[in-house]
Design a protein around this motif. Structure first.
Motif, PDB file in Angstrom:
ATOM      1  N   GLY A 231      59.341  41.630  44.883  1.00  0.00           N
ATOM      2  CA  GLY A 231      59.845  42.998  44.880  1.00  0.00           C
ATOM      3  C   GLY A 231      58.896  44.023  45.448  1.00  0.00           C
ATOM      4  O   GLY A 231      59.152  45.229  45.356  1.00  0.00           O
ATOM      5  N   GLU A 232      57.801  43.585  46.109  1.00  0.00           N
ATOM      6  CA  GLU A 232      56.790  44.519  46.596  1.00  0.00           C
ATOM      7  C   GLU A 232      57.232  45.291  47.833  1.00  0.00           C
ATOM      8  O   GLU A 232      56.583  46.252  48.227  1.00  0.00           O
ATOM      9  CB  GLU A 232      55.487  43.762  46.901  1.00  0.00           C
ATOM     10  N   THR A 233      58.318  44.891  48.478  1.00  0.00           N
ATOM     11  CA  THR A 233      58.848  45.658  49.610  1.00  0.00           C
ATOM     12  C   THR A 233      60.285  46.117  49.345  1.00  0.00           C
ATOM     13  O   THR A 233      61.003  46.472  50.277  1.00  0.00           O
ATOM     14  CB  THR A 233      58.817  44.822  50.909  1.00  0.00           C
ATOM     15  N   ARG A 234      60.692  46.106  48.096  1.00  0.00           N
ATOM     16  CA  ARG A 234      62.067  46.521  47.765  1.00  0.00           C
ATOM     17  C   ARG A 234      62.122  48.042  47.712  1.00  0.00           C
ATOM     18  O   ARG A 234      61.984  48.667  46.670  1.00  0.00           O
ATOM     19  CB  ARG A 234      62.511  45.925  46.439  1.00  0.00           C
ATOM     20  N   VAL A 235      62.339  48.653  48.857  1.00  0.00           N
ATOM     21  CA  VAL A 235      62.460  50.104  48.942  1.00  0.00           C
ATOM     22  C   VAL A 235      63.812  50.533  48.388  1.00  0.00           C
ATOM     23  O   VAL A 235      64.673  49.699  48.083  1.00  0.00           O
ATOM     24  CB  VAL A 235      62.293  50.572  50.409  1.00  0.00           C
ATOM     25  N   LEU A 236      64.008  51.838  48.273  1.00  0.00           N
ATOM     26  CA  LEU A 236      65.247  52.341  47.680  1.00  0.00           C
ATOM     27  C   LEU A 236      66.482  51.898  48.460  1.00  0.00           C
ATOM     28  O   LEU A 236      67.517  51.595  47.873  1.00  0.00           O
ATOM     29  CB  LEU A 236      65.202  53.866  47.603  1.00  0.00           C
ATOM     30  N   GLY A 237      66.375  51.863  49.787  1.00  0.00           N
ATOM     31  CA  GLY A 237      67.522  51.443  50.589  1.00  0.00           C
ATOM     32  C   GLY A 237      67.926  50.013  50.312  1.00  0.00           C
ATOM     33  O   GLY A 237      69.122  49.690  50.231  1.00  0.00           O
ATOM     34  N   TYR A 238      66.937  49.130  50.122  1.00  0.00           N
ATOM     35  CA  TYR A 238      67.272  47.727  49.828  1.00  0.00           C
ATOM     36  C   TYR A 238      67.765  47.575  48.394  1.00  0.00           C
ATOM     37  O   TYR A 238      68.645  46.747  48.114  1.00  0.00           O
ATOM     38  CB  TYR A 238      66.058  46.835  50.078  1.00  0.00           C
ATOM     39  N   TYR A 239      67.214  48.357  47.482  1.00  0.00           N
ATOM     40  CA  TYR A 239      67.701  48.325  46.099  1.00  0.00           C
ATOM     41  C   TYR A 239      69.159  48.785  46.042  1.00  0.00           C
ATOM     42  O   TYR A 239      69.964  48.252  45.275  1.00  0.00           O
ATOM     43  CB  TYR A 239      66.820  49.206  45.225  1.00  0.00           C
ATOM     44  N   LEU A 240      69.504  49.762  46.875  1.00  0.00           N
ATOM     45  CA  LEU A 240      70.887  50.214  46.977  1.00  0.00           C
ATOM     46  C   LEU A 240      71.790  49.079  47.453  1.00  0.00           C
ATOM     47  O   LEU A 240      72.887  48.858  46.901  1.00  0.00           O
ATOM     48  CB  LEU A 240      70.964  51.402  47.938  1.00  0.00           C
ATOM     49  N   TYR A 241      71.330  48.329  48.446  1.00  0.00           N
ATOM     50  CA  TYR A 241      72.107  47.187  48.945  1.00  0.00           C
ATOM     51  C   TYR A 241      72.289  46.141  47.845  1.00  0.00           C
ATOM     52  O   TYR A 241      73.391  45.598  47.658  1.00  0.00           O
ATOM     53  CB  TYR A 241      71.396  46.574  50.153  1.00  0.00           C
TER      54      TYR A 241
END
Length: 279
Positions: A231-241
């Motif tokens: 989860g170290e590159t899970r930015v907000l846009g990917y969390y939204l996806y």
């Protein structure tokens, strides 16, 4: 006065209609969805502001926000400073147009093809460059994975930043620089006291664009790291996806969309205020 406005309204009506149809209507739909408990397959259940309450108490949201801020702190200064430095270095050079074309070219390559080429070159175990250079283990370590995503984003968008800075640089009257040199200013002093203040509108624009790119970043993370490792590159846009299309929490994802929109606006507005106060 009202009659004078009628021709302008008549001419702008088609554009306003398109704006309302493709921007305002979808935005109002997202606002409506954010008040539902909805998977996209079941019947929507109105829950009011419950999605926002869950969001503000969700540790995964705050982790994604922190990752996004780290991405912003790494990418934004590099984007603005490299755009400015390259525009100044290329100004008036014989090879200026050729280098600018090369810098802009990655933005024209399809995203899928670009990520495939990066995998082929930079994969630590079997990448082409791994045979020649020490490639950090970005597929296993969170920090290097984030650096890889930042580097890929800069590679894709740096050409645009250079063109914006260069366009503003060419608009500066040469007479101002010549007057500074006549008054005894060195090249550095002329740049600091003449060129740099006149470049502030372009720098402000690049700062806002870079902030929007950071908060809306998704594609590079999706194609390069899938939010990993750990989860170290899970930015907000990917969390939204993940929330909307993997966990089927479309109402929650709609609420997250609006929160990201508000955060993007607040950060961009704050940066513009700071840049204005610095003038």
């Amino acid at each position: 006065m009202k009659r004078d406005l009628l021709p302008y309204l008549a001419f702008s009506a088609p554009a306003l209609g398109v704006l309302a149809l493709f921007v305002l209507y979808p935005f109002l739909d997202v606002v409506r969805f954010s008040t539902w408990d909805w998977s996209g397959l079941s019947e929507p259940k109105p829950v009011g502001l419950e999605n926002y309450r869950r969001l503000l108490s969700d540790p995964a949201f705050y982790q994604s926000l922190w990752v996004t801020l780290k991405f912003l702190l790494l990418a934004l200064p590099a984007f603005v400073l490299l755009s400015l430095a390259l525009a100044v270095a290329l100004e008036g050079a014989v090879y200026e147009r050729f280098v600018k074309a090369l810098l802009f070219l990655p933005g024209l390559v399809t995203l899928g093809g670009a990520t495939l080429s990066w995998y082929t070159l930079f994969t630590p175990e079997y990448g082409a460059l791994a045979q020649l250079l020490p490639i950090p283990p970005w597929d296993r370590e969170g920090f290097w994975a984030l650096v890889m995503v930042v580097a890929f984003t800069l590679w894709r968008h740096l050409g645009y930043g250079v063109l914006v800075a260069s366009a503003r640089l060419k608009a500066i009257p040469k007479a101002l620089l010549e007057a500074a040199y006549v008054d005894g200013a060195t090249s550095w002093q002329a740049f600091r006291h003449v060129t740099l203040p006149l470049l502030r509108p372009a720098l402000a624009f690049l700062t806002v664009v870079g902030t929007i790119l950071a908060f809306q970043s998704y594609s590079a993370v999706f194609l390069l790291t899938r939010g990993g490792p750990y989860g170290e590159t899970r930015v907000l846009g990917y969390y939204l996806y993940e929330a909307g299309f993997e966990n089927f929490r479309l109402g929650y994802a709609a609420a997250l969309t609006l929160v990201i929109l508000v955060l993007t606006f607040l950060f961009a507005y704050a940066q513009l205020r700071l840049l204005k106060e610095a003038e």
